[in-house]
Design a protein around this motif. Structure first.
Motif, PDB file in Angstrom:
ATOM      1  N   PRO A 130      58.192  19.668  54.454  1.00 13.10           N
ATOM      2  CA  PRO A 130      57.547  19.281  55.910  1.00 13.10           C
ATOM      3  C   PRO A 130      57.488  20.403  56.765  1.00 13.10           C
ATOM      4  CG  PRO A 130      59.315  17.967  55.030  1.00 13.10           C
ATOM      5  CD  PRO A 130      59.344  18.938  54.207  1.00 13.10           C
ATOM      6  N   LEU A 131      56.434  20.748  57.345  1.00 18.47           N
ATOM      7  CA  LEU A 131      56.155  21.449  58.514  1.00 18.47           C
ATOM      8  C   LEU A 131      56.272  21.115  59.865  1.00 18.47           C
ATOM      9  CD1 LEU A 131      53.057  23.310  57.014  1.00 18.47           C
ATOM     10  CD2 LEU A 131      55.331  24.032  56.660  1.00 18.47           C
ATOM     11  N   THR A 132      56.206  19.757  59.961  1.00 15.37           N
ATOM     12  CA  THR A 132      56.265  19.412  61.257  1.00 15.37           C
ATOM     13  C   THR A 132      56.889  17.780  61.239  1.00 15.37           C
ATOM     14  OG1 THR A 132      54.372  17.970  61.108  1.00 15.37           O
ATOM     15  CG2 THR A 132      54.086  20.286  61.907  1.00 15.37           C
ATOM     16  N   LEU A 133      57.111  17.079  62.131  1.00 16.79           N
ATOM     17  CA  LEU A 133      57.444  15.790  61.906  1.00 16.79           C
ATOM     18  C   LEU A 133      56.572  14.869  61.316  1.00 16.79           C
ATOM     19  CD1 LEU A 133      59.528  15.618  65.317  1.00 16.79           C
ATOM     20  CD2 LEU A 133      60.359  15.858  63.024  1.00 16.79           C
ATOM     21  N   ASP A 134      55.467  15.189  61.089  1.00 18.83           N
ATOM     22  CA  ASP A 134      54.508  14.165  60.774  1.00 18.83           C
ATOM     23  C   ASP A 134      54.587  13.810  59.250  1.00 18.83           C
ATOM     24  OD1 ASP A 134      52.915  14.188  63.109  1.00 18.83           O
ATOM     25  OD2 ASP A 134      51.626  15.881  62.275  1.00 18.83           O
ATOM     26  N   SER A 135      54.503  12.829  58.763  1.00 16.87           N
ATOM     27  CA  SER A 135      54.770  12.381  57.348  1.00 16.87           C
ATOM     28  C   SER A 135      53.756  12.857  56.553  1.00 16.87           C
ATOM     29  CB  SER A 135      54.978  10.761  57.229  1.00 16.87           C
ATOM     30  OG  SER A 135      53.634  10.356  57.558  1.00 16.87           O
ATOM     31  N   ILE A 136      54.298  13.212  55.274  1.00 12.85           N
ATOM     32  CA  ILE A 136      53.465  13.822  54.352  1.00 12.85           C
ATOM     33  C   ILE A 136      52.702  12.596  53.389  1.00 12.85           C
ATOM     34  CG2 ILE A 136      53.477  15.238  52.149  1.00 12.85           C
ATOM     35  CD1 ILE A 136      55.693  16.724  53.388  1.00 12.85           C
ATOM     36  N   PRO A 137      51.559  12.684  53.202  1.00 13.27           N
ATOM     37  CA  PRO A 137      50.688  11.569  52.370  1.00 13.27           C
ATOM     38  C   PRO A 137      51.561  11.518  50.868  1.00 13.27           C
ATOM     39  CG  PRO A 137      48.964  12.914  53.396  1.00 13.27           C
ATOM     40  CD  PRO A 137      50.205  13.639  53.652  1.00 13.27           C
ATOM     41  N   LYS A 138      51.803  10.370  50.401  1.00 18.67           N
ATOM     42  CA  LYS A 138      52.693  10.199  49.136  1.00 18.67           C
ATOM     43  C   LYS A 138      51.933  11.059  47.892  1.00 18.67           C
ATOM     44  CE  LYS A 138      55.927   7.629  50.442  1.00 18.67           C
ATOM     45  NZ  LYS A 138      57.597   7.763  50.487  1.00 18.67           N
ATOM     46  N   ALA A 139      50.725  10.944  48.173  1.00 16.61           N
ATOM     47  CA  ALA A 139      49.817  11.547  46.892  1.00 16.61           C
ATOM     48  C   ALA A 139      49.760  13.079  46.902  1.00 16.61           C
ATOM     49  CB  ALA A 139      48.527  10.931  46.816  1.00 16.61           C
ATOM     50  N   SER A 140      50.223  13.676  47.908  1.00 14.04           N
ATOM     51  CA  SER A 140      50.234  15.061  48.083  1.00 14.04           C
ATOM     52  C   SER A 140      51.587  15.720  47.392  1.00 14.04           C
ATOM     53  CB  SER A 140      50.202  15.541  49.630  1.00 14.04           C
ATOM     54  OG  SER A 140      48.943  15.226  50.327  1.00 14.04           O
ATOM     55  N   TYR A 141      52.473  15.058  47.530  1.00 11.46           N
ATOM     56  CA  TYR A 141      53.829  15.406  46.586  1.00 11.46           C
ATOM     57  C   TYR A 141      53.788  15.896  45.454  1.00 11.46           C
ATOM     58  CZ  TYR A 141      56.675  13.805  50.679  1.00 11.46           C
ATOM     59  OH  TYR A 141      57.264  13.808  51.989  1.00 11.46           O
ATOM     60  N   ARG A 142      54.452  16.890  45.076  1.00 11.05           N
ATOM     61  CA  ARG A 142      54.804  17.529  43.733  1.00 11.05           C
ATOM     62  C   ARG A 142      56.013  17.625  43.405  1.00 11.05           C
ATOM     63  NH1 ARG A 142      50.235  15.947  44.322  1.00 11.05           N
ATOM     64  NH2 ARG A 142      48.459  16.873  43.748  1.00 11.05           N
ATOM     65  N   ALA A 143      56.624  17.112  42.068  1.00  3.54           N
ATOM     66  CA  ALA A 143      58.007  17.596  41.713  1.00  3.54           C
ATOM     67  C   ALA A 143      58.065  18.627  40.650  1.00  3.54           C
ATOM     68  CB  ALA A 143      58.523  16.150  41.507  1.00  3.54           C
ATOM     69  N   THR A 144      59.032  19.426  40.613  1.00  6.12           N
ATOM     70  CA  THR A 144      58.976  20.458  39.572  1.00  6.12           C
ATOM     71  C   THR A 144      60.351  20.108  38.954  1.00  6.12           C
ATOM     72  OG1 THR A 144      57.640  22.227  40.868  1.00  6.12           O
ATOM     73  CG2 THR A 144      59.226  22.879  39.090  1.00  6.12           C
ATOM     74  N   LEU A 145      60.065  19.874  37.668  1.00  2.00           N
ATOM     75  CA  LEU A 145      61.351  19.466  36.840  1.00  2.00           C
ATOM     76  C   LEU A 145      61.486  20.250  35.620  1.00  2.00           C
ATOM     77  CD1 LEU A 145      60.075  15.897  37.061  1.00  2.00           C
ATOM     78  CD2 LEU A 145      62.251  16.477  38.020  1.00  2.00           C
ATOM     79  N   THR A 146      62.807  20.355  35.215  1.00  2.00           N
ATOM     80  CA  THR A 146      63.266  20.874  33.971  1.00  2.00           C
ATOM     81  C   THR A 146      64.101  20.006  32.911  1.00  2.00           C
ATOM     82  OG1 THR A 146      65.198  22.018  34.457  1.00  2.00           O
ATOM     83  CG2 THR A 146      63.079  23.567  34.681  1.00  2.00           C
ATOM     84  N   LEU A 147      63.934  20.097  31.733  1.00  2.00           N
ATOM     85  CA  LEU A 147      64.698  19.497  30.639  1.00  2.00           C
ATOM     86  C   LEU A 147      65.281  20.205  29.879  1.00  2.00           C
ATOM     87  CD1 LEU A 147      65.617  16.268  29.969  1.00  2.00           C
ATOM     88  CD2 LEU A 147      63.879  16.687  28.193  1.00  2.00           C
ATOM     89  N   THR A 148      66.477  20.255  29.797  1.00  2.00           N
ATOM     90  CA  THR A 148      67.234  21.558  28.956  1.00  2.00           C
ATOM     91  C   THR A 148      68.597  20.738  28.186  1.00  2.00           C
ATOM     92  OG1 THR A 148      68.851  21.741  30.823  1.00  2.00           O
ATOM     93  CG2 THR A 148      66.828  23.134  30.605  1.00  2.00           C
ATOM     94  N   ALA A 149      68.754  21.408  27.112  1.00  2.00           N
ATOM     95  CA  ALA A 149      69.703  20.778  26.279  1.00  2.00           C
ATOM     96  C   ALA A 149      71.213  20.930  27.032  1.00  2.00           C
ATOM     97  CB  ALA A 149      69.886  21.495  24.902  1.00  2.00           C
TER      98      ALA A 149
END
Length: 150
Positions: A130-149
């Motif tokens: 977030p840059l301001t108090l305005d909400s971010i559109p749900k479709a704009s989000y990105r999640a970076t994930l890793t799967l490890t042993a």
């Protein structure tokens, strides 16, 4: 003298209406995981948009980023001062295609990981921040994930 209505039949009539309304003429469709959008090797960082799925090979685990369910991170606007950094919480479906479960991960340690069989899924980042108090559109989000042993 007017006769009193017979209320004894009301519960039975209500039950018949509810059962009839809930009955479906078609059998319920089984929950089928979505086809993978991205295939990634173990130990790699993958960024997903809401509704997208990665297949981690091996071990054949699907990870679907459903949505951001909570956003309380402090905006980076210099005019705003926060007492707490806040966090972002996401909802995911994870596991093999035949045995998926819904999990939540957060951007704060230790709630940024979940164990799946012999593997650890970690939320690396949620963007944009977030840059301001305005909400971010749900479709704009990105999640970076890793799967490890483990």
């Amino acid at each position: 003298m007017p006769s009193m209505p017979n209320y004894a039949a009301v519960p039975l009539a209500l039950a018949v209406v509810l059962v009839t309304a809930c009955r479906s003429s078609e059998p319920a469709a089984p929950l089928v995981p979505p086809a993978p959008t991205v295939t990634a090797p173990l130990d790699s960082a993958v960024t997903l948009a809401p509704g997208t799925t990665m297949l981690v090979t091996p071990p054949g685990i699907l990870v679907t980023f459903d949505s951001v369910t909570s956003e309380s991170r402090c905006p980076t606007n210099a005019l705003i001062q926060c007492v707490w950094a806040g966090l972002a919480r996401i909802s995911l479906r994870v596991g093999p295609a035949t045995n998926q479960r819904v999990v939540s991960l957060e951007t704060m340690t230790p709630r940024d990981t979940v164990t799946i069989d012999r593997y650890v899924l970690r939320l690396v980042d949620v963007s944009p921040h977030p840059l301001t108090l305005d909400s971010i559109p749900k479709a704009s989000y990105r999640a970076t994930l890793t799967l490890t042993a483990k």
